[in-house]
Scaffold this motif. Sequence first.
Motif, PDB file in Angstrom:
ATOM      1  N   SER A  10     -34.986  46.076  77.922  1.00  0.00           N
ATOM      2  CA  SER A  10     -33.887  46.777  78.581  1.00  0.00           C
ATOM      3  C   SER A  10     -33.623  46.133  79.932  1.00  0.00           C
ATOM      4  N   ASP A  14     -30.849  51.436  79.920  1.00  0.00           N
ATOM      5  CA  ASP A  14     -30.302  52.291  78.857  1.00  0.00           C
ATOM      6  C   ASP A  14     -31.142  52.229  77.576  1.00  0.00           C
ATOM      7  N   THR A 147     -21.196  47.913  81.017  1.00  0.00           N
ATOM      8  CA  THR A 147     -22.273  46.911  80.938  1.00  0.00           C
ATOM      9  C   THR A 147     -23.589  47.452  81.487  1.00  0.00           C
TER      10      THR A 147
END
Length: 179
Positions: A10, A14, A147
């Motif tokens: 990650s 998220d 993003t």
Amino acid sequence: MTRALVVYESVFGDARQIALAIAEGLATRLPVDVVSAREAPAQVPADVRMLVVGGPNHAFGMPRPATREGAVRDHGARIPDTRSGLHEWLDRAQVPRALNAAAFDTRMDRPTLITKLDHAARTEEKLLRGLGADLAAPAEHFFVSGTKGPLVDGEEDRARRWGRALGELVAARPANAHG
Ligand SMILES: Cc1cc2nc3c(=O)[nH]c(=O)nc-3n(C[C@H](O)[C@H](O)[C@H](O)COP(=O)(O)O)c2cc1C
């Protein structure tokens, strides 16, 4: 006592949040450890019956050194070592026989025509099969709104439910089941 292991990559947190929610769901049926790919053991312990792996889509696939460098350069990400992550871990991991496995990825919430191109979880599944693991369920995809996240509303709950379903599936399988 058999257990589950969730290994994630990650960049912005998220996929980690999803990994933790999946682990919460799995924990209703069996003990679970959650680790980042950087910290994951190269030899998955013999008492692990269920391995769940996942991470973000980068340039339609699993993160690789060039896309991690792009995340640092273009999005201010902090990545201690851009050369290693989930793909690199799956390339060298050794797993117990008859291991159950499942893959997930995180991706942007975009039109299906575009998200269909995202194949991180498909590559994870291919790597899991290459290790000799049995895929216990089809891959799951979780959506972020940008993003750097955050996760779309409800995705953490969905991950928890998926984790619970995986736990139930594995608990119902005989310990030496194949395929
Ligand atoms: C270099 C880079 C490339 C990306 N390419 C894609 C892509 O092809 N498809 C997509 O859905 N999301 C793409 N994204 C957004 C990621 O899906 C998003 O950053 C990720 O899901 C967030 O998870 P994380 O917080 O665990 O890193 C990209 C992000 C970065 C940094």
